[in-house]
Design an enzyme around this catalytic site. Structure first.
Site, PDB file in Angstrom:
ATOM      1  N   LYS A 116       0.820  -1.218   0.000  1.00  0.00           N
ATOM      2  CA  LYS A 116       0.000   0.000   0.000  1.00  0.00           C
ATOM      3  C   LYS A 116       0.845   1.256   0.000  1.00  0.00           C
ATOM      4  CE  LYS A 116      -4.389  -1.678   1.544  1.00  0.00           C
ATOM      5  NZ  LYS A 116      -5.515  -1.633   2.473  1.00  0.00           N
ATOM      6  N   LYS A 198      -3.967 -11.219  -7.315  1.00  0.00           N
ATOM      7  CA  LYS A 198      -5.284 -11.410  -6.715  1.00  0.00           C
ATOM      8  C   LYS A 198      -6.345 -10.515  -7.387  1.00  0.00           C
ATOM      9  CE  LYS A 198      -6.592  -9.293  -2.693  1.00  0.00           C
ATOM     10  NZ  LYS A 198      -6.997  -9.050  -1.313  1.00  0.00           N
ATOM     11  N   LYS A 201     -10.594  -5.192  -5.673  1.00  0.00           N
ATOM     12  CA  LYS A 201     -11.513  -4.066  -5.878  1.00  0.00           C
ATOM     13  C   LYS A 201     -10.803  -2.896  -6.514  1.00  0.00           C
ATOM     14  CE  LYS A 201     -13.691  -4.608  -1.411  1.00  0.00           C
ATOM     15  NZ  LYS A 201     -13.242  -4.295  -0.061  1.00  0.00           N
TER      16      LYS A 201
END
Ligand code: AMP
Ligand code: TRP
Length: 333
Positions: A116, A198, A201
């Site tokens: 992140k 993965k 979203k």
């Protein structure tokens, strides 16, 4: 506790974007199966989402839409405690205390933080860094026994257990030590475009992700574009990660075993397989779409769900907090 003999399950998801097929298969489908036998708490962890800048108006809408999506996935608001994390201030209170029981070295190892901070280079805030401690507080407040989440959360769960053990060792048994539960099939649904990544979203390439809210046309298009390989054989093997992922999706959404999927498409090419998989997904999501609209038209009901959820959660959380405050030596008011 609502039922002293029942084991406690806690899980949470961040209200950002819109739920994906990965969330559904890796998390929510399993949550639903657990509501019969356990006391389950499912939280929309809105405070975690503030680690990345949110537009306040949009964020409120997304938070509500998330609760509606949970309900539309079939989570029963009577059997489960559904609530917003920020409505139970004990989460942040415990998080602070647990921060004082967490070492920098432990947080430095967290891969989600590394990922992140790579993505948000201009805003590597300390909330992002101590994010796993808030997550540990979420879990430990409820004396949680089991945390059903995808494989990506394993590291956070291990940290949570370490913090709990450390606290218990210092102050005597206070927290239950939670176990991680990963679904057998579908723990990691991959991107349709990059099957080594993965399904997420927040993927920049939306074609890699199927959202529960996607229209039928979009699902069909995304499926047609899904990356496969040149073998043109529907085989479940690591050498064919794209097809392997699609078979996993077929098996979990269509509720048939991997072997049955492979047998069904023996001798058939990718075209037919992908088209039929799109139909399986569209059919599988139909009840979700209908319920979503029903709940959106009944926001009064949705409001009662999250208010009641917060009340029930607070009652349990406060019991743990009383013990924690006293154990660390904070005076009672
Ligand atoms: P997130 O979307 O990262 O907030 O994750 C919410 C929940 O869904 C967590 O339990 C994740 O482990 C799970 N999850 C998210 N993406 C996937 C995926 N692609 N496959 C399986 N589970 C997932
Ligand atoms: N970090 C989790 C995720 O990104 C979300 C989360 C926050 C969570 N608190 C939790 C998951 C507690 C399980 C239990 O998916």
């Amino acid at each position: 506790m609502e039922n002293n003999h029942q084991k406690i399950i806690f899980s949470g998801a961040q209200p950002t974007g819109s739920l994906t097929l990965g969330n559904y298969i890796g998390a929510i489908q399993n949550w639903k199966a657990l509501e019969k036998d356990y006391q389950c708490l499912y939280s929309i962890v809105d405070l975690h989402s503030l680690t990345v800048r949110q537009d306040p108006k949009e964020f409120q809408k997304t938070c509500l839409s998330f609760l509606v999506q949970y309900l539309a996935c079939g989570l029963d608001p009577e059997k489960n405690i559904l609530f917003f994390q920020s409505h139970v201030p004990q989460h942040t209170e415990l998080s602070w205390i647990l921060n004082c029981y967490t070492y920098l070295g432990e947080l430095n190892r967290m891969t989600q933080f590394k990922e992140k901070s790579q993505k948000n280079k201009d805003n590597i805030n300390s909330g992002l860094y101590s994010y796993p401690v808030l997550q540990a507080a979420d879990i430990l407040l409820y004396q949680t026994n089991i945390v059903p989440v995808g494989e990506d959360q394993k590291q956070h769960l291990e940290l949570c257990r370490d913090i709990a053990l450390r606290f218990n060792q210092a102050h005597g048994d206070t927290f239950a030590i939670p176990e991680h539960r990963i679904p057998k099939v579908g723990a990691r649904i991959m991107s349709l475009q990059e099957p080594d990544k993965k399904m997420s979203k927040s993927d920049d390439n939306v074609n890699g992700t199927i959202f529960l809210m996607d229209t039928e046309d979009i699902i069909l298009k995304k499926m047609k574009r899904a990356v496969t390989d040149s073998e043109n054989k529907v085989l479940y093997s690591d050498e064919q990660p794209g097809i392997k992922n699609l078979i996993t999706i077929y098996s979990t959404v269509g509720n048939i075993s991997i072997e049955e999927v492979v047998k069904k498409y023996d001798g058939k090419g990718y075209g037919a397989f992908k088209k039929e998989l799109a139909e399986v997904i569209i059919e599988g999501l139909r009840p979700f779409k209908e319920k979503y609209q029903d709940y959106m038209n009944n926001m009064d009901f949705v409001e009662t769900v999250y208010k009641r959820g917060a009340e029930r959660a607070t009652e349990i959380a406060e019991r743990t907090m009383k013990e924690v405050r006293s154990k660390v030596g904070l005076l009672t008011k």
